[in-house]
Motif scaffolding. Structure first.
Motif, PDB file in Angstrom:
ATOM      1  N   LEU A 296       3.988   5.334  -5.998  1.00 27.95           N
ATOM      2  CA  LEU A 296       4.005   5.182  -7.451  1.00 27.95           C
ATOM      3  C   LEU A 296       2.767   5.755  -8.131  1.00 27.95           C
ATOM      4  CD1 LEU A 296       5.400   1.544  -7.769  1.00 27.95           C
ATOM      5  CD2 LEU A 296       6.624   3.694  -8.098  1.00 27.95           C
ATOM      6  N   SER A 297       1.753   6.077  -7.352  1.00 32.02           N
ATOM      7  CA  SER A 297       0.500   6.563  -7.907  1.00 32.02           C
ATOM      8  C   SER A 297       0.655   7.933  -8.550  1.00 32.02           C
ATOM      9  CB  SER A 297      -0.550   6.637  -6.803  1.00 32.02           C
ATOM     10  OG  SER A 297      -1.721   7.217  -7.280  1.00 32.02           O
ATOM     11  N   GLU A 298      -0.028   8.116  -9.667  1.00 29.72           N
ATOM     12  CA  GLU A 298      -0.058   9.423 -10.333  1.00 29.72           C
ATOM     13  C   GLU A 298      -1.280  10.224  -9.895  1.00 29.72           C
ATOM     14  OE1 GLU A 298       2.157  10.704 -12.409  1.00 29.72           O
ATOM     15  OE2 GLU A 298       3.446   8.956 -12.464  1.00 29.72           O
ATOM     16  N   ALA A 299      -2.133   9.628  -9.092  1.00 23.75           N
ATOM     17  CA  ALA A 299      -3.413  10.250  -8.752  1.00 23.75           C
ATOM     18  C   ALA A 299      -3.389  10.831  -7.346  1.00 23.75           C
ATOM     19  CB  ALA A 299      -4.532   9.214  -8.856  1.00 23.75           C
TER      20      ALA A 299
ATOM     21  N   ALA B 153       0.830  -1.214   0.000  1.00 20.28           N
ATOM     22  CA  ALA B 153       0.000   0.000   0.000  1.00 20.28           C
ATOM     23  C   ALA B 153       0.860   1.258   0.000  1.00 20.28           C
ATOM     24  CB  ALA B 153      -0.936  -0.004   1.207  1.00 20.28           C
ATOM     25  N   VAL B 154       1.984   1.230   0.703  1.00 23.72           N
ATOM     26  CA  VAL B 154       2.875   2.390   0.749  1.00 23.72           C
ATOM     27  C   VAL B 154       3.548   2.576  -0.606  1.00 23.72           C
ATOM     28  CG1 VAL B 154       4.960   3.340   1.832  1.00 23.72           C
ATOM     29  CG2 VAL B 154       3.241   2.169   3.226  1.00 23.72           C
TER      30      VAL B 154
ATOM     31  N   PRO C 207       1.001  12.119  -3.992  1.00 21.58           N
ATOM     32  CA  PRO C 207       2.351  11.643  -4.280  1.00 21.58           C
ATOM     33  C   PRO C 207       3.267  12.848  -4.417  1.00 21.58           C
ATOM     34  CG  PRO C 207       0.976  11.507  -6.225  1.00 21.58           C
ATOM     35  CD  PRO C 207       0.096  11.978  -5.099  1.00 21.58           C
ATOM     36  N   GLY C 208       4.563  12.644  -4.310  1.00 22.49           N
ATOM     37  CA  GLY C 208       5.507  13.755  -4.438  1.00 22.49           C
ATOM     38  C   GLY C 208       5.532  14.303  -5.853  1.00 22.49           C
ATOM     39  N   SER C 209       4.808  15.348  -6.095  1.00 22.73           N
ATOM     40  CA  SER C 209       4.695  15.912  -7.431  1.00 22.73           C
ATOM     41  C   SER C 209       4.494  17.416  -7.329  1.00 22.73           C
ATOM     42  CB  SER C 209       3.507  15.272  -8.152  1.00 22.73           C
ATOM     43  OG  SER C 209       3.103  16.043  -9.247  1.00 22.73           O
ATOM     44  N   LYS C 210       5.247  18.186  -8.137  1.00 17.73           N
ATOM     45  CA  LYS C 210       5.085  19.641  -8.123  1.00 17.73           C
ATOM     46  C   LYS C 210       3.688  20.029  -8.599  1.00 17.73           C
ATOM     47  CE  LYS C 210       8.733  20.346 -10.620  1.00 17.73           C
ATOM     48  NZ  LYS C 210       9.780  20.956 -11.428  1.00 17.73           N
TER      49      LYS C 210
END
Length: 156
Positions: free
Chosen positions: A87-90, A81-82, A113-116
């Motif tokens: 890895l999730s884009e959502a 789950a972690v 998720p870690g995303s700008k």
């Protein structure tokens, strides 16, 4: 997992991109590969499942505490789950229907998720909301800093 600071995550992602390596499943280098249509987070977890170093249902992953240093001496057991969340884009937004007695208001929880781009979207959503918003674990980057300054200038 909150061990490596987001600034370091961003630096590592930029380094990988500079060497022409993909950093997400949405990367064109991945999507052009044969079989990419069937490659998703669940499929990656299935592929990772056969690694002999795994410990039961957990995958063994090297976690960094900073660039050049590991969190533990050996690879860390991490639940599917972690890994799926990373890895999730959502983004998943949940409304907590319980009311905080001290505030008398409902809460909204947002896991990103870690995303700008996701961090910037969360900032815009917070700016559009009424009341006080507390944001945790945003990816810190020049882009998110510019977004925060822009929102402050708009007085939101």
């Amino acid at each position: 997992m909150g061990v490596l600071k987001q600034v370091a995550v961003g630096r590592l992602a930029r380094c990988l991109r500079a060497y022409g390596l993909p950093v997400s499943l949405a990367d064109q280098r991945v999507s052009r590969c044969p079989g990419a249509r069937s490659l998703g987070v669940d499929r990656l977890l299935d592929i990772m499942r056969i690694d002999k170093k795994n410990s039961g249902p957990q995958k063994k992953v090297v976690i960094l505490s900073r660039i050049g240093a590991t969190y533990e001496q050996k690879a860390t057991g991490v639940a599917d789950a972690v890994i799926a969340k990373v890895l999730s884009e959502a983004v998943k937004v949940e409304v907590d229907l319980s009311v905080d007695a001290s505030l008398g208001k409902q809460h909204v929880k947002m896991a990103t998720p870690g995303s700008k781009s996701i961090s910037n979207r969360a900032l815009v959503l917070a700016a559009l909301a009424q009341g006080t918003c507390k944001l945790k674990n945003l990816l810190h980057s020049d882009d998110t800093q510019v977004m925060m300054v822009a929102l402050q200038e708009l007085k939101v």
